[in-house]
Design a protein around this motif. Structure first.
Motif, PDB file in Angstrom:
ATOM      1  N   PHE A 104    -104.226   1.451  46.050  1.00  0.00           N
ATOM      2  CA  PHE A 104    -103.710   2.195  44.981  1.00  0.00           C
ATOM      3  C   PHE A 104    -104.198   3.859  45.160  1.00  0.00           C
ATOM      4  CE2 PHE A 104    -103.063   3.879  40.517  1.00  0.00           C
ATOM      5  CZ  PHE A 104    -101.739   3.366  40.537  1.00  0.00           C
ATOM      6  N   ARG A 142    -101.660   7.343  46.357  1.00  0.00           N
ATOM      7  CA  ARG A 142    -101.440   8.537  45.536  1.00  0.00           C
ATOM      8  C   ARG A 142    -101.970   9.697  46.554  1.00  0.00           C
ATOM      9  NH1 ARG A 142    -103.537  10.297  39.468  1.00  0.00           N
ATOM     10  NH2 ARG A 142    -103.386  12.355  39.888  1.00  0.00           N
ATOM     11  N   HIS A 187     -91.256   8.510  41.356  1.00  0.00           N
ATOM     12  CA  HIS A 187     -92.176   7.091  41.768  1.00  0.00           C
ATOM     13  C   HIS A 187     -93.185   7.049  40.407  1.00  0.00           C
ATOM     14  CE1 HIS A 187     -91.287   6.787  46.013  1.00  0.00           C
ATOM     15  NE2 HIS A 187     -91.150   7.930  45.831  1.00  0.00           N
ATOM     16  N   GLN A 202     -96.332   4.762  39.468  1.00  0.00           N
ATOM     17  CA  GLN A 202     -97.354   3.814  40.200  1.00  0.00           C
ATOM     18  C   GLN A 202     -98.346   3.305  38.841  1.00  0.00           C
ATOM     19  OE1 GLN A 202     -95.321   3.899  43.319  1.00  0.00           O
ATOM     20  NE2 GLN A 202     -97.350   3.059  43.477  1.00  0.00           N
ATOM     21  N   THR A 221    -100.662  -4.376  40.955  1.00  0.00           N
ATOM     22  CA  THR A 221    -100.128  -3.204  41.286  1.00  0.00           C
ATOM     23  C   THR A 221     -98.933  -2.993  41.152  1.00  0.00           C
ATOM     24  OG1 THR A 221    -100.282  -3.426  43.483  1.00  0.00           O
ATOM     25  CG2 THR A 221    -102.068  -2.232  42.839  1.00  0.00           C
ATOM     26  N   SER A 232     -94.827  -0.651  41.377  1.00  0.00           N
ATOM     27  CA  SER A 232     -94.318   0.651  41.679  1.00  0.00           C
ATOM     28  C   SER A 232     -92.913   0.557  41.443  1.00  0.00           C
ATOM     29  CB  SER A 232     -94.282   0.771  43.306  1.00  0.00           C
ATOM     30  OG  SER A 232     -93.715   1.683  43.881  1.00  0.00           O
TER      31      SER A 232
END
Length: 225
Positions: A131, A135, A176, A178, A185, A187
């Protein structure tokens, strides 16, 4: 492409619009590959998986989550959304891809946008390094990054607006969202496009709110708080 506009008056522009949207979604799918390249060392090695809490896989995540906010602003193109789910001992993956359209007020020409959702339930490895690496990828690509409130343990928006070709008047707008919550996780990638002087896209805050609202519904549908 199923549901893409037929040729005719202005058809070339319509086809270009739909194709740009499709290409944008494909680019979203390679973010992970790019992340591995620019941030080596996030694969391999041993780590402890985070708890999944109540999160679980469903076969059709967009049906489960409804997409009420986006469906209130766009119509789904025929044969969409496309939904897939895969389960294994190490990770469950859910994916939803949609091509959507709307006709802006004062225009007879529909505008196309794409939505691409991917959820991973990490059962065997720690989700945190991956994750963080995603980023870092957005930071290296000079995306504008802002916090996304009230979602999971950590969440953020990444936003970019950039020319799509040698003709600098054509732009892709890439949003996006996230989210990480334990070993889950998430998205959500939303992309739209415009030509300078003919920008009929939704304003940024409207898109951000739709992303947040639909994401909250989506996460609840798969067992989130």
């Amino acid at each position: 492409m199923p549901g893409a506009p037929a040729s005719g008056g202005g058809g070339g522009g319509l086809r270009r619009n739909a194709v740009w949207a499709f290409v944008g979604a494909i680019l979203a799918s390679v973010v992970w590959t790019g992340t591995v390249v620019v941030v080596p060392g996030i694969v391999g090695g041993e780590s402890s998986a985070k708890s999944l809490g109540g999160y679980h896989a469903v076969d059709r995540i967009c049906d489960a989550g409804k997409l009420t906010a986006f469906r209130g602003k766009y119509k789904m193109v025929d044969n969409y959304p496309l939904e897939h789910a895969g389960r294994s001992d190490s990770m469950d993956v859910m994916r939803c891809y949609a091509l959507m359209k709307r006709t802006p007020e004062g225009s007879e020409t529909p505008e196309y946008a794409t939505l691409d959702i991917r959820v991973e339930l990490h059962k065997a490895v720690d989700s945190v390094p991956e994750f963080a690496a995603v980023r870092h990828y957005f930071e290296q690509q000079k995306y504008e990054i802002t916090d996304a409130p009230g979602l999971g343990e950590e969440a953020y928006f990444a936003y970019g607006d950039e020319p799509t070709s040698s003709d600098k008047t054509f732009h892709d707008i890439n949003y996006h969202l996230q989210v990480r919550d334990g070993g889950m996780t998430y998205s959500l990638y939303w992309t739209d496009n415009y030509q300078t002087g003919e920008n009929h896209t939704l304003d940024r805050e409207t898109v951000r709110k739709a992303m947040l609202d639909d994401t909250r519904d989506m996460l609840k549908a798969i067992g989130g708080p």
